[in-house]
Design a protein around this motif. Sequence first.
Motif: not given
Length: 234
Positions: A36-37, A174-175, A183-184, A216-219
Amino acid sequence: MPDLSAFPITKRWPATHPDRLQLYSLPTPNGVKVSIMLEETGLPYEPHTIDIGASETWTPEFLSLNPNGKIPAIIDPDGPGGQPLVLFESGAILLYLAEKTGKLLPTDPARRYETIQWVFFQMAAVGPMFGQLGYFHKFAGREIEDKRPQERYRAESQRLLGVLEGRLAGRTWIMGDDYTIADIALLGWVRNLIGFYGAGDLVAYSELTHVPAWLERGLARPAVQRGLTIPARP
């Protein structure tokens, strides 16, 4: 063109593009942190599938890269000073890639260390606890008559989700407004807990508000969607 022939792992998993960062991994909660990164930063890389089910992490070639026998691991042909760099441990790789690319880690010193603390929170607490709960709930642990270990990991996993729930109250990430390596580091583990491990009911996931919205936002991020499938499973 960089020469990676000095690294034994390239004998078993040859580099088609030795000028690119080499990723040795599998789409597990720890493995997807790095894919992901890499997708988020756009850094060119070449993924290699390491079949942990076939014990490939315990082969001499893989152990030459990571003596701890765990994925993920990388070789960056363009490391510090232009020299190849070998690195294992997903948290360390996240920090390295963030500093290498100048992305997803705040430059302000205070916010930088605040981000790093949440990465360490995942490494030290979320990963080990969620992983143990997954073992006792989904795999061989269910055959163990003594249910106290599973209850310990269930309770602690639920508590850790509560810590995240409190952190995300009033925050998008998170920040805050900034999506970061914190988050990752966490996304894959929360996703795995309620998905692959099927432990959502055990930890009262449905009673949470902020964590499910954050997940949900992350995915929904395209780079996350791509990273979750890299490298391809065997």
